[in-house]
Scaffold this motif. Sequence first.
Motif, PDB file in Angstrom:
ATOM      1  N   LEU A  16       0.851  -1.183   0.000  1.00  0.00           N
ATOM      2  CA  LEU A  16       0.000   0.000   0.000  1.00  0.00           C
ATOM      3  C   LEU A  16       0.887   1.234   0.000  1.00  0.00           C
ATOM      4  CD1 LEU A  16      -2.862   1.263   0.281  1.00  0.00           C
ATOM      5  CD2 LEU A  16      -2.465   1.267   2.761  1.00  0.00           C
ATOM      6  N   ALA A  17       0.608   2.166  -0.926  1.00  0.00           N
ATOM      7  CA  ALA A  17       1.390   3.398  -1.016  1.00  0.00           C
ATOM      8  C   ALA A  17       0.868   4.410  -0.005  1.00  0.00           C
ATOM      9  CB  ALA A  17       1.319   3.966  -2.428  1.00  0.00           C
ATOM     10  N   LEU A  18       1.753   4.876   0.873  1.00  0.00           N
ATOM     11  CA  LEU A  18       1.442   5.922   1.833  1.00  0.00           C
ATOM     12  C   LEU A  18       2.298   7.139   1.526  1.00  0.00           C
ATOM     13  CD1 LEU A  18       1.429   3.775   5.109  1.00  0.00           C
ATOM     14  CD2 LEU A  18      -0.533   4.400   3.691  1.00  0.00           C
ATOM     15  N   THR A  19       1.992   8.273   2.143  1.00  0.00           N
ATOM     16  CA  THR A  19       2.800   9.462   1.904  1.00  0.00           C
ATOM     17  C   THR A  19       4.234   9.269   2.380  1.00  0.00           C
ATOM     18  OG1 THR A  19       2.063  10.382   4.015  1.00  0.00           O
ATOM     19  CG2 THR A  19       0.818  11.005   2.057  1.00  0.00           C
ATOM     20  N   SER A  20       4.403   8.366   3.380  1.00  0.00           N
ATOM     21  CA  SER A  20       5.743   8.096   3.912  1.00  0.00           C
ATOM     22  C   SER A  20       6.468   6.994   3.156  1.00  0.00           C
ATOM     23  CB  SER A  20       5.640   7.704   5.391  1.00  0.00           C
ATOM     24  OG  SER A  20       4.776   6.587   5.552  1.00  0.00           O
ATOM     25  N   GLY A  21       5.802   6.408   2.165  1.00  0.00           N
ATOM     26  CA  GLY A  21       6.394   5.316   1.396  1.00  0.00           C
ATOM     27  C   GLY A  21       5.485   4.110   1.360  1.00  0.00           C
ATOM     28  N   GLU A  22       5.933   3.044   0.745  1.00  0.00           N
ATOM     29  CA  GLU A  22       5.124   1.834   0.647  1.00  0.00           C
ATOM     30  C   GLU A  22       5.232   1.001   1.925  1.00  0.00           C
ATOM     31  OE1 GLU A  22       4.407   0.473  -3.905  1.00  0.00           O
ATOM     32  OE2 GLU A  22       6.190  -0.308  -2.931  1.00  0.00           O
ATOM     33  N   VAL A  23       4.131   0.351   2.270  1.00  0.00           N
ATOM     34  CA  VAL A  23       4.117  -0.537   3.425  1.00  0.00           C
ATOM     35  C   VAL A  23       3.528  -1.877   3.006  1.00  0.00           C
ATOM     36  CG1 VAL A  23       1.843   0.272   4.208  1.00  0.00           C
ATOM     37  CG2 VAL A  23       3.387  -0.804   5.841  1.00  0.00           C
ATOM     38  N   SER A  24       4.110  -2.949   3.540  1.00  0.00           N
ATOM     39  CA  SER A  24       3.616  -4.293   3.266  1.00  0.00           C
ATOM     40  C   SER A  24       2.552  -4.648   4.293  1.00  0.00           C
ATOM     41  CB  SER A  24       4.761  -5.303   3.323  1.00  0.00           C
ATOM     42  OG  SER A  24       4.278  -6.629   3.211  1.00  0.00           O
ATOM     43  N   ILE A  25       1.412  -5.159   3.827  1.00  0.00           N
ATOM     44  CA  ILE A  25       0.323  -5.563   4.709  1.00  0.00           C
ATOM     45  C   ILE A  25       0.117  -7.060   4.560  1.00  0.00           C
ATOM     46  CG2 ILE A  25      -2.130  -5.294   5.255  1.00  0.00           C
ATOM     47  CD1 ILE A  25      -1.968  -2.495   4.104  1.00  0.00           C
ATOM     48  N   ARG A  26       0.279  -7.777   5.662  1.00  0.00           N
ATOM     49  CA  ARG A  26       0.121  -9.233   5.627  1.00  0.00           C
ATOM     50  C   ARG A  26      -1.360  -9.592   5.598  1.00  0.00           C
ATOM     51  NH1 ARG A  26      -0.002 -13.273   9.597  1.00  0.00           N
ATOM     52  NH2 ARG A  26       0.472 -11.765  11.246  1.00  0.00           N
ATOM     53  N   ASN A  67      -8.976   2.766   4.651  1.00  0.00           N
ATOM     54  CA  ASN A  67      -8.411   2.950   5.989  1.00  0.00           C
ATOM     55  C   ASN A  67      -6.968   3.438   5.937  1.00  0.00           C
ATOM     56  OD1 ASN A  67     -10.379   1.763   8.238  1.00  0.00           O
ATOM     57  ND2 ASN A  67     -10.606   0.508   6.386  1.00  0.00           N
ATOM     58  N   ARG A  68      -6.578   3.987   4.794  1.00  0.00           N
ATOM     59  CA  ARG A  68      -5.201   4.452   4.612  1.00  0.00           C
ATOM     60  C   ARG A  68      -4.828   5.518   5.646  1.00  0.00           C
ATOM     61  NH1 ARG A  68      -5.473   5.598  -0.308  1.00  0.00           N
ATOM     62  NH2 ARG A  68      -4.139   4.030  -1.297  1.00  0.00           N
ATOM     63  N   GLY A  69      -5.722   6.466   5.887  1.00  0.00           N
ATOM     64  CA  GLY A  69      -5.427   7.533   6.833  1.00  0.00           C
ATOM     65  C   GLY A  69      -5.192   7.019   8.243  1.00  0.00           C
ATOM     66  N   TRP A  70      -6.045   6.088   8.671  1.00  0.00           N
ATOM     67  CA  TRP A  70      -5.881   5.507  10.017  1.00  0.00           C
ATOM     68  C   TRP A  70      -4.555   4.777  10.129  1.00  0.00           C
ATOM     69  CZ3 TRP A  70      -5.157   0.417  11.434  1.00  0.00           C
ATOM     70  CH2 TRP A  70      -5.205   0.154  12.807  1.00  0.00           C
ATOM     71  N   LEU A  71      -4.237   3.993   9.104  1.00  0.00           N
ATOM     72  CA  LEU A  71      -3.008   3.212   9.144  1.00  0.00           C
ATOM     73  C   LEU A  71      -1.781   4.123   9.169  1.00  0.00           C
ATOM     74  CD1 LEU A  71      -1.601   0.487   9.078  1.00  0.00           C
ATOM     75  CD2 LEU A  71      -1.793   0.507   6.579  1.00  0.00           C
ATOM     76  N   GLU A  72      -1.824   5.189   8.374  1.00  0.00           N
ATOM     77  CA  GLU A  72      -0.673   6.094   8.327  1.00  0.00           C
ATOM     78  C   GLU A  72      -0.452   6.760   9.686  1.00  0.00           C
ATOM     79  OE1 GLU A  72       1.669   8.312   5.004  1.00  0.00           O
ATOM     80  OE2 GLU A  72      -0.507   8.301   4.762  1.00  0.00           O
ATOM     81  N   SER A  73      -1.534   7.158  10.353  1.00  0.00           N
ATOM     82  CA  SER A  73      -1.377   7.800  11.659  1.00  0.00           C
ATOM     83  C   SER A  73      -0.848   6.822  12.696  1.00  0.00           C
ATOM     84  CB  SER A  73      -2.720   8.383  12.120  1.00  0.00           C
ATOM     85  OG  SER A  73      -3.674   7.356  12.362  1.00  0.00           O
ATOM     86  N   GLN A  74      -1.304   5.572  12.631  1.00  0.00           N
ATOM     87  CA  GLN A  74      -0.814   4.564  13.568  1.00  0.00           C
ATOM     88  C   GLN A  74       0.660   4.257  13.350  1.00  0.00           C
ATOM     89  OE1 GLN A  74      -2.701   3.044  16.162  1.00  0.00           O
ATOM     90  NE2 GLN A  74      -3.995   4.782  15.610  1.00  0.00           N
ATOM     91  N   LEU A  75       1.074   4.162  12.097  1.00  0.00           N
ATOM     92  CA  LEU A  75       2.472   3.870  11.794  1.00  0.00           C
ATOM     93  C   LEU A  75       3.385   5.026  12.218  1.00  0.00           C
ATOM     94  CD1 LEU A  75       2.114   2.207   8.275  1.00  0.00           C
ATOM     95  CD2 LEU A  75       2.944   1.099  10.355  1.00  0.00           C
TER      96      LEU A  75
END
Length: 244
Positions: A16-26, A67-75
Motif C-alpha cells: 500500500l502506497a502511503l505518503t511516507s512510502g510503501e508498506v507491506s500488509i500481511r 483505511n489508509r489515513g488511520w493506518l498512516e497515523s498509527q504507523l
Amino acid sequence: MLFRSRRVKLPEAVMLALTSGEVSIRLRQDPRARRYLLRLPTNAPEPVLTIPRGGSLETALDFVARNRGWLESQLSARPAVTPFAADAEIPVRGVLHRIVATGRLRGPVTCVAAPDGPQLHVPGDAAHASRKVTDWLRRQARDDLVQAVDRHCATVGRQATAISLRDTRSRWGSCAANGRLSFSWRLILAPPEILDYVAAHEVAHLVEMNHSDRFWAVCRRLAPQTPTAREWLRQHGAGLHTYG
C-alpha cells in the motif's frame, strides 16, 4: 472471486502506497471472521488484514485503501526500531549498551566497560552483526533464566523438565503440563527483576497450573516484586520488540 468457492489462493501480503512510502500488509484468511479487520500489532513488524470467509482480494484492497489515513497515523506514532548494528544502543539487563564494531575478523561478542558506558564489542562483517548480537543475547538469557528457574524450583520443591527460548510475540513465558518451560529471550533486555518474575511465574505453574489465588500466592512468595514487574511489562514490554 470468492476464495472459498473457487479456492483462489491469496497472496501473503499486498503493498500500500502511503505518503511516507510503501508498506507491506500481511493478509490473513480466517473462516471464523465475520468482517474485514485491519490491525497494527505492537509486537509485529507489519500491519495485518484479516479477511473473512467469502472475502476477496478486490474487497480487501478497497478496505485497506479506505483505511489508509488511520493506518498512516498509527504507523507514524509507532516507536522506531533499533537494529543490532554498530553505534546502536540496546538494553542488556535494563542497562543501555552501545554496539561497537571491533574490525576483527573473528572472536566472540564481549561486554566491555567504557568511560561513557558499557559496550558490546562485535567482531566480523557488519552483515553478520545482528545475528551475532542476537546469539549472544540468547546465551545470556538462557544463563539467567536457568539460574532463576533452578532457584525458584528449589524453593517450591518442583523440577522443570526442560527450558527453551523463543522469540514469542504474545507471551513472555509458558509452562506445559509435562513441566517444559518456555521463555522469550528478549527478557534479557529488561531489568533483572523482570526476568526473575517471569521465571517465578512459570515455576509457580509447576505447583498450580492455573491463575487462581493459590497460584498468585506462590508467585508472590517466589517473586515479591510480582505486582511492579507485571506493571513494568504492561508499560514497557512491547518496547522490547523494537530491538533487533
